[in-house]
Scaffold this motif. Structure first.
Motif, short mmCIF file in Angstrom:
data_model
loop_
_atom_site.label_atom_id
_atom_site.label_comp_id
_atom_site.label_asym_id
_atom_site.label_seq_id
_atom_site.Cartn_x
_atom_site.Cartn_y
_atom_site.Cartn_z
N THR A 83 -2.74 -7.10 4.04
CA THR A 83 -2.92 -7.42 5.46
C THR A 83 -1.85 -8.37 5.97
O THR A 83 -1.46 -8.31 7.13
N THR A 96 0.75 7.42 9.72
CA THR A 96 0.09 7.96 10.90
C THR A 96 0.94 9.05 11.55
O THR A 96 0.45 10.12 11.92
N GLY A 132 0.81 -1.21 0.00
CA GLY A 132 0.00 0.00 0.00
C GLY A 132 0.84 1.25 0.00
O GLY A 132 0.33 2.35 0.25
N ASP A 157 2.05 2.06 7.05
CA ASP A 157 0.86 2.66 7.65
C ASP A 157 1.21 3.39 8.94
O ASP A 157 0.68 4.48 9.21
N ARG A 194 -6.20 -6.06 -0.85
CA ARG A 194 -6.37 -5.74 0.57
C ARG A 194 -5.98 -6.92 1.45
O ARG A 194 -5.37 -6.75 2.51
N THR A 215 -7.58 1.15 1.30
CA THR A 215 -9.03 1.14 1.46
C THR A 215 -9.75 1.10 0.11
O THR A 215 -10.87 0.60 0.03
N SER A 257 3.33 -3.39 5.11
CA SER A 257 2.08 -2.62 5.14
C SER A 257 1.92 -1.90 6.47
O SER A 257 1.52 -0.73 6.53
N SER A 279 -2.62 10.01 8.86
CA SER A 279 -3.59 9.13 8.21
C SER A 279 -3.25 7.68 8.53
O SER A 279 -2.10 7.27 8.41
N SER A 280 -4.25 6.90 8.97
CA SER A 280 -3.98 5.52 9.37
C SER A 280 -5.06 4.58 8.85
O SER A 280 -6.23 4.95 8.73
N HIS A 281 -4.65 3.37 8.54
CA HIS A 281 -5.58 2.33 8.08
C HIS A 281 -5.77 1.25 9.15
O HIS A 281 -6.89 0.86 9.46
N PRO A 302 -3.84 3.75 -1.86
CA PRO A 302 -4.60 3.63 -0.60
C PRO A 302 -5.19 2.22 -0.47
O PRO A 302 -5.92 1.78 -1.35
#
Length: 249
Positions: A199, A212, A182, A208, A195, A188, A204, A217-219, A186
């Motif tokens: 994970t 943050t 990612g 991420d 996706r 999302t 990733s 910005s965080s997933h 993005p």
């Protein structure tokens, strides 16, 4: 043991300081990605209502600089094996685990410095951190990510005896890990398959976490990011230490 770790750590850092070409060469690819993608796709990203693509891209570019620098730290193992330096190190009356840890943390330090240099250069391209006070935690996260992939590189190098084989294996590991993390898109908005792959990709969580801390910005959530990276780093350091103790020259 601590003295051995310190000596190996200093040795790796000195190699980096003496090699100016290595410093410049490692910066080429991140800057190319930042220019080609940040400016080339920036208008498309903004038109889709996602804001500034450069802001989004920078944490991923820093992650790329870290992973490429740290994981190829394993090449030094193969280089030292071919020229006999590794044998001289391994026959010394010191713990192999300490040698491995020193080389891992030394490579991680080098990769973290590269990540910081890339971060400094991104400021010239208009990147603005979310909060300067979060820069120190971001650097610590960089070191954690670098330790993970430095240990992975040494683990692979423990089984591979030539440069060509190492590069082949790394290309099948590094490129998928980077592109599925990612770092460039993005998560999302990605298809379900991407996706799912993101994970299970350790990078990733590193990217991420840096998003943050650097752009707010965080997933997955920063606590989850740090915990996952830390656990996987400990696992790979453990595996790498075991493989290095079984290394034959």
């Amino acid at each position: 043991m601590l003295r051995t770790i310190y000596i190996m750590w200093i040795r790796e850092v000195k190699k980096f300081v003496r090699s100016r070409s290595r410093i410049v060469g490692a910066l080429g690819q991140p800057i190319l990605f930042l220019l080609a993608l940040g400016y080339g796709l920036g208008s498309v990203f903004q038109a889709a209502g996602q804001g500034s693509y450069t802001q989004f891209l920078v944490p991923g570019i820093i992650g790329m600089a870290i992973i490429f620098t740290s994981i190829f730290n394993g090449m030094q193992i193969i280089w030292d094996r071919q020229f006999g330096f590794l044998k001289e190190t391994l026959v010394a009356p010191v713990s192999r685990v300490a040698i491995m840890l020193g080389r891992t943390f030394g490579g991680a330090t080098v990769a973290t410095v590269q990540g910081c240099i890339v971060f400094a250069l991104t400021l010239l391209f208009g990147f603005h951190p979310y909060s300067w006070t979060l820069l120190a935690p971001a650097v610590l996260l960089m070191f954690l990510i670098a330790s993970l992939f430095s240990a992975l590189g040494i683990t692979v190098a423990s089984f591979v005896r030539d440069m060509q084989g190492f590069q082949l294996v790394m290309n099948f590991l590094v490129m998928p890990i980077f592109f599925l993390s990612g770092a460039l898109f993005p998560p999302t908005n990605a298809p379900l398959l991407l996706r799912v792959l993101a994970t299970v990709d350790p990078l990733s969580y590193g990217v991420d976490g840096m998003r943050t801390l650097l752009i707010g910005s965080s997933h997955f959530g920063v606590v989850t990011d740090v915990m996952v990276v830390f656990v996987i780093a400990v696992v790979f350091v453990g595996i790498g230490s075991y493989c290095f103790t079984k290394l034959e020259v």
